[in-house]
Design a protein around this motif. Sequence first.
Motif, mmCIF file in Angstrom:
data_model
loop_
_atom_site.group_PDB
_atom_site.id
_atom_site.type_symbol
_atom_site.label_atom_id
_atom_site.label_comp_id
_atom_site.label_asym_id
_atom_site.label_seq_id
_atom_site.Cartn_x
_atom_site.Cartn_y
_atom_site.Cartn_z
ATOM 1 N N SER A 1 0.822 -1.219 0.000
ATOM 2 C CA SER A 1 0.000 0.000 0.000
ATOM 3 C C SER A 1 0.853 1.265 0.000
ATOM 4 C CB SER A 1 -0.929 0.005 1.216
ATOM 5 O OG SER A 1 -0.176 -0.050 2.423
ATOM 6 N N GLU A 2 2.084 1.167 0.523
ATOM 7 C CA GLU A 2 2.939 2.345 0.584
ATOM 8 C C GLU A 2 3.605 2.677 -0.747
ATOM 9 O OE1 GLU A 2 4.252 1.948 5.309
ATOM 10 O OE2 GLU A 2 5.689 1.508 3.703
ATOM 11 N N LYS A 3 3.469 1.807 -1.736
ATOM 12 C CA LYS A 3 4.040 2.110 -3.043
ATOM 13 C C LYS A 3 3.250 3.187 -3.778
ATOM 14 C CE LYS A 3 6.212 -2.394 -3.654
ATOM 15 N NZ LYS A 3 6.331 -3.610 -4.496
ATOM 16 N N THR A 4 2.035 3.423 -3.349
ATOM 17 C CA THR A 4 1.211 4.497 -3.934
ATOM 18 C C THR A 4 0.831 5.544 -2.893
ATOM 19 O OG1 THR A 4 -0.785 3.162 -3.565
ATOM 20 C CG2 THR A 4 0.281 2.972 -5.716
ATOM 21 N N GLN A 5 1.348 5.400 -1.659
ATOM 22 C CA GLN A 5 1.033 6.350 -0.593
ATOM 23 C C GLN A 5 2.342 6.811 0.063
ATOM 24 O OE1 GLN A 5 -1.681 4.434 2.098
ATOM 25 N NE2 GLN A 5 -3.263 4.142 0.553
ATOM 26 N N ILE A 6 2.178 7.714 1.005
ATOM 27 C CA ILE A 6 3.357 8.218 1.732
ATOM 28 C C ILE A 6 3.948 7.110 2.589
ATOM 29 C CG2 ILE A 6 4.110 9.896 3.460
ATOM 30 C CD1 ILE A 6 2.028 11.795 2.456
ATOM 31 N N ASN A 7 5.272 7.066 2.630
ATOM 32 C CA ASN A 7 5.986 6.047 3.372
ATOM 33 C C ASN A 7 5.657 6.131 4.857
ATOM 34 O OD1 ASN A 7 7.923 4.259 4.457
ATOM 35 N ND2 ASN A 7 9.246 4.638 2.708
ATOM 36 N N GLY A 8 5.598 4.946 5.527
ATOM 37 C CA GLY A 8 5.314 4.913 6.953
ATOM 38 C C GLY A 8 6.401 5.531 7.803
ATOM 39 N N THR A 9 7.617 5.652 7.260
ATOM 40 C CA THR A 9 8.714 6.273 8.013
ATOM 41 C C THR A 9 8.435 7.752 8.271
ATOM 42 O OG1 THR A 9 10.194 4.726 6.891
ATOM 43 C CG2 THR A 9 11.220 6.524 8.099
ATOM 44 N N VAL A 10 7.713 8.396 7.369
ATOM 45 C CA VAL A 10 7.351 9.811 7.572
ATOM 46 C C VAL A 10 6.471 9.944 8.807
ATOM 47 C CG1 VAL A 10 6.176 11.785 6.549
ATOM 48 C CG2 VAL A 10 7.593 10.302 5.118
ATOM 49 N N TRP A 11 5.480 9.057 8.945
ATOM 50 C CA TRP A 11 4.602 9.101 10.116
ATOM 51 C C TRP A 11 5.353 8.690 11.384
ATOM 52 C CZ3 TRP A 11 0.604 11.709 8.743
ATOM 53 C CH2 TRP A 11 0.085 11.606 7.449
ATOM 54 N N TYR A 12 6.320 7.806 11.250
ATOM 55 C CA TYR A 12 7.151 7.395 12.385
ATOM 56 C C TYR A 12 7.921 8.596 12.937
ATOM 57 C CZ TYR A 12 9.916 3.964 15.034
ATOM 58 O OH TYR A 12 10.493 3.208 16.031
#
Length: 362
Positions: free
Chosen positions: A219-230
Motif C-alpha cells: 500500500s505504501e508504493k502508492t502512498q506516503i511512506n510509513g517512516t514519515v509518520w514514524y
Amino acid sequence: MHSATTKPPQTPYNLRPRRPTSLDPRSTPAPARAPSPTLTRRRSRPALLRQASSTSSSGTGVMSGNSRVANGARKRKGSAVKSNGANGVAIPNGITSPLEEEHPATSNVPPTNGVNAPLSDPSKKTVPRKPMRPRANSLSMEHWKTLNLELPRKTLHSSIGPLTLVLYFSWPEDQSLMPIIQAVFGLMCIILLGDLLRFQIPWVRQIWEKQLGKFMRESEKTQINGTVWYCLGAITCLYFYPRDIAVASILILSWCDTAASVFGRLISSSSRLSPYSPLLPNPLFGYIPIARKKSLGGTFAGGIVGVAIALGMFGPGWGCAFVGIIAGLAEAVDVGGLDDNLTLPVLSGAMMWLVRVTTGLI
C-alpha cells in the motif's frame, strides 16, 4: 301359529377338517428339491465327522460329538469351538478353513490346510494407507517463511528502540532536546521529498522500490511512506511530553507494535492457538474504534512488552499494569484511519501523562 325353529343337532365331537399329515394317505407328496449346482452329493453327518477327525489328526482343528456346526445346526453352549457357517469346519483359536467335500474331485472349493489357509481373499488387492500429513509447526522456520511477517521492515522498526535508549542515557538532562528534534525533522523531510519525487518520476520510483522496496508495504508504493509518520510521531512526543514519557512512548512504538504484529500473525495462523485469539470487536466496549485485523493475541503480546518497558523506565509498581493496558489498547485503536506509527506514540504518551497527573503511579 308360530313356526317352529329347527336347531342343528348336537354333536359330541368337533368335526372340523384336519390338516393332512405325512401319515395321511390323502396328502400329496412335496416336489423333490433340485440338487445344488455346486455340490454333487449332500454331505451327511458321518461325512462331516470323518472330515473333522481327519482335520483333527493333522493338528488343524477339533470337532466334538456334542457340537453341531454344519448346515445351520446349533452348537453346544459354552464350547470354545468356532465354525464358518454352512460350509465351515469347527477349528479352535478362530482359524477358519472350508470343509472338503466327500468327493474332492467334484468340488468347486479349493482345499486348504488349517493354519496355512489365507485369512483374506487373495484376489482382493489391499490399498496401502496414506501416511498422515504432519501438522504445521507454527514455530518452525518453514512456517515462518509462508507468513508475511515483514521481517526486514520490523527489524528496521525495532532498531529505533536501542538508539532511543542510547540517546536517553547519554544526553544531559539539563540540555534541550531541540537538536534531536531538528535532526529527526530533517530526516522526515528527506524521506517525504523522495516520496514526492517517486510519485512524479518513473525512474526515481524504480530506483526507490529496488533499493528500499523490502522495507515498504504494497500500500505504501502508492502512498506516503510509513517512516514519515514514524518521524512525525517521535517529534510530537519529544516536543510535548516529559522526557521519560516521550522515551517510553517511542519504545512502545518501536517494540510493542513489532511484537503485536509478529505474534498476532503467528498465533492466528496456528490451528491450535487461533481459536484462543479471535479478532477484537469493533467498537470495543461499545465506543472505542478498533483497527481491522487486530486480534486478542497480538494485543496481549503488545501489552506484555509494554509492562516490560514500564519496569525498565518507571520501576516496579501498579504503573506497569497501566502502561501494559495503555500499550495494548493504543496499538489496536483506530483514530480516523491515520497511520499507527503516528497514533500509537501520541496516544500512549497522552494516556501515560494523564495517569501520572491523576494517580501519580507513573
